[in-house]
Write a protein that holds these residues in place. Structure first.
Motif, mmCIF file in Angstrom:
data_model
loop_
_atom_site.group_PDB
_atom_site.id
_atom_site.type_symbol
_atom_site.label_atom_id
_atom_site.label_comp_id
_atom_site.label_asym_id
_atom_site.label_seq_id
_atom_site.Cartn_x
_atom_site.Cartn_y
_atom_site.Cartn_z
ATOM 1 N N THR A 270 0.825 -1.213 0.000
ATOM 2 C CA THR A 270 0.000 0.000 0.000
ATOM 3 C C THR A 270 0.853 1.255 0.000
ATOM 4 O O THR A 270 0.605 2.200 -0.770
ATOM 5 C CB THR A 270 -0.922 0.000 1.226
ATOM 6 N N LEU A 271 1.883 1.281 0.839
ATOM 7 C CA LEU A 271 2.744 2.458 0.940
ATOM 8 C C LEU A 271 3.493 2.711 -0.366
ATOM 9 O O LEU A 271 3.544 3.844 -0.872
ATOM 10 C CB LEU A 271 3.724 2.275 2.100
ATOM 11 N N ILE A 272 4.085 1.652 -0.929
ATOM 12 C CA ILE A 272 4.869 1.814 -2.157
ATOM 13 C C ILE A 272 3.963 2.158 -3.340
ATOM 14 O O ILE A 272 4.316 2.985 -4.188
ATOM 15 C CB ILE A 272 5.684 0.539 -2.432
ATOM 16 N N SER A 273 2.793 1.546 -3.408
ATOM 17 C CA SER A 273 1.872 1.836 -4.507
ATOM 18 C C SER A 273 1.398 3.281 -4.479
ATOM 19 O O SER A 273 1.289 3.941 -5.515
ATOM 20 C CB SER A 273 0.667 0.889 -4.446
ATOM 21 N N ARG A 274 1.120 3.802 -3.284
ATOM 22 C CA ARG A 274 0.716 5.210 -3.191
ATOM 23 C C ARG A 274 1.875 6.144 -3.537
ATOM 24 O O ARG A 274 1.668 7.223 -4.108
ATOM 25 C CB ARG A 274 0.208 5.509 -1.782
ATOM 26 N N ALA A 275 3.092 5.744 -3.183
ATOM 27 C CA ALA A 275 4.258 6.552 -3.560
ATOM 28 C C ALA A 275 4.415 6.576 -5.081
ATOM 29 O O ALA A 275 4.765 7.609 -5.659
ATOM 30 C CB ALA A 275 5.516 5.984 -2.896
ATOM 31 N N MET A 276 4.145 5.453 -5.747
ATOM 32 C CA MET A 276 4.183 5.420 -7.211
ATOM 33 C C MET A 276 3.169 6.377 -7.808
ATOM 34 O O MET A 276 3.469 7.100 -8.769
ATOM 35 C CB MET A 276 3.906 3.999 -7.707
ATOM 36 N N ASP A 277 1.971 6.398 -7.230
ATOM 37 C CA ASP A 277 0.943 7.304 -7.746
ATOM 38 C C ASP A 277 1.371 8.763 -7.603
ATOM 39 O O ASP A 277 1.119 9.585 -8.500
ATOM 40 C CB ASP A 277 -0.380 7.067 -7.008
ATOM 41 N N VAL A 278 2.020 9.088 -6.475
ATOM 42 C CA VAL A 278 2.470 10.463 -6.263
ATOM 43 C C VAL A 278 3.541 10.845 -7.283
ATOM 44 O O VAL A 278 3.499 11.929 -7.880
ATOM 45 C CB VAL A 278 3.007 10.628 -4.826
ATOM 46 N N PHE A 279 4.502 9.956 -7.513
ATOM 47 C CA PHE A 279 5.572 10.254 -8.458
ATOM 48 C C PHE A 279 5.036 10.363 -9.883
ATOM 49 O O PHE A 279 5.508 11.197 -10.666
ATOM 50 C CB PHE A 279 6.641 9.160 -8.387
ATOM 51 N N LEU A 280 4.074 9.523 -10.230
ATOM 52 C CA LEU A 280 3.509 9.581 -11.580
ATOM 53 C C LEU A 280 2.706 10.856 -11.805
ATOM 54 O O LEU A 280 2.589 11.320 -12.943
ATOM 55 C CB LEU A 280 2.623 8.348 -11.826
ATOM 56 N N ALA A 281 2.132 11.406 -10.743
ATOM 57 C CA ALA A 281 1.367 12.647 -10.860
ATOM 58 C C ALA A 281 2.232 13.887 -10.731
ATOM 59 O O ALA A 281 1.741 15.001 -10.929
ATOM 60 C CB ALA A 281 0.260 12.681 -9.792
ATOM 61 N N PHE A 282 3.514 13.696 -10.436
ATOM 62 C CA PHE A 282 4.403 14.835 -10.217
ATOM 63 C C PHE A 282 4.722 15.514 -11.545
ATOM 64 O O PHE A 282 5.010 14.836 -12.543
ATOM 65 C CB PHE A 282 5.700 14.365 -9.553
ATOM 66 N N PRO A 283 4.688 16.845 -11.613
ATOM 67 C CA PRO A 283 5.041 17.563 -12.857
ATOM 68 C C PRO A 283 6.545 17.515 -13.099
ATOM 69 O O PRO A 283 7.283 18.419 -12.731
ATOM 70 C CB PRO A 283 4.539 18.985 -12.594
#
Length: 332
Positions: free
Chosen positions: A155-168
């Protein structure tokens, strides 16, 4: 008492050992997975051509300095005598092409285009290769950990992936490259520029690799060989290194070859925007950025670096597609 075995008659009446007597080892020898993949890869002519071009490009980048020294090339040497001051364009036809300058010279300073293409090859491949290596290392570690352990780690790593993918990413790369122009971490000039590009591109690209590795790990952890290792008392780190990672080599290798051209284009884009490799250091993206202001004087100055980027990206994509088909266990 049983009757003796017949040694005459058809092959069906002869013991198997007698049938195999005299048979050559090559006729009954099986093929490994690597041999099967190599056979499939050789059948794909486009993939082979892409692989050859990639090898030549890597050799060109590695040997760029010796090549320039051997042929007396200087990518930053000015040849103002080759520029027509009235037209602000290279003298002669086809951008000033000659035996000394096979690809012509740039219309601004008269610098040799061929030597600048060779000089820019190692910059583009170094940045793209370093960024790909960084993203692969981080992505594999995070993806395997999330897929194998699951639970809160997943859960933690998957949410971190989502944050990085949404990063400009582009805006961040422009801001950090502009703020570190003078020096940082004991580095200045070209080493600093290359290090910043590798970090920015690689560190923010690992979620793409991480998602693929996580999905493959979720499938592999339910296989029989993993359950067998657990039943024999193997712990998590042993299973990850000895059981899962060898089975993840194929998707990691394939996606890496597809990630390199993306990073090449990203580096070229940053150099085009003026926040990548700074002049006078030659880079393909920087040459395109300069060519936008000189297109009317010499269109060839934009075509040559554009073709270099196009051929490099196409070669890596063809190689990646060929490796994907060759390493697919469901392929024929």
């Amino acid at each position: 008492m049983t009757a003796p075995l017949e040694t005459t008659g058809s092959a069906a009446e002869v013991p198997p050992e007698a049938v195999l007597t005299g048979a050559k080892q090559s006729q009954i020898e099986g093929r490994s997975l690597g041999q099967i993949a190599w056979t499939r890869f050789k059948r794909d002519k486009l993939a082979v051509a892409g692989g050859v071009v990639v090898v030549l490009l890597v050799l060109l980048a590695v040997l760029s300095k010796p090549i320039q020294w051997a042929f007396g090339m200087d990518p930053n040497e000015f040849h103002q005598d080759l520029i027509d001051p009235a037209l602000l364009a290279p003298k002669g036809a086809w951008g000033g092409m000659s035996w000394e300058h096979p690809l012509g010279v740039d219309p601004q300073y008269g610098r040799d285009i061929l030597s600048r293409i060779i000089e820019g090859s190692w910059v583009s491949l170094l940045v793209a290769g370093g960024a790909t290596l960084l993203s692969v290392v981080i992505g594999v570690i995070m993806g395997v950990t999330a897929g194998f352990y699951g639970g809160w780690a997943d859960t933690l790593i998957s949410r971190a992936m989502d944050v990085f993918l949404a990063f400009p990413l582009l805006l961040f790369a422009i801001s950090i490259s502009a703020s570190l122009q003078d020096g940082a971490f004991g580095l200045t000039g070209l080493p600093l520029r290359i290090s910043v590009l590798i970090f920015v591109i690689g560190f923010f690209s690992w979620p793409y690799m991480g998602r693929i590795v996580r999905a493959q790990t979720l499938s592999l952890r339910e296989r029989e060989f993993v359950e067998a290792a657990k039943s024999l008392g193997a712990r998590g780190p042993f299973i990850l290194i000895r059981e899962l990672l060898p089975n993840l080599v194929a998707p990691i290798l394939v996606y890496s070859t597809l990630l390199i051209p993306t990073n090449i284009l990203f580096e070229a884009g940053l150099s085009f925007l003026g926040v990548g490799i700074s002049p006078p250091q030659a880079s393909w993206g920087g040459m395109l950025s300069t060519a936008t202001d000189l297109y009317e004087a010499d269109p060839q100055y934009m075509i040559v670096p554009g073709l270099a980027i196009f051929i490099t990206v196409l070669a890596f994509n063809l190689l990646g597609d060929g490796l994907r088909d060759a390493l697919d266990p469901r392929g024929k």
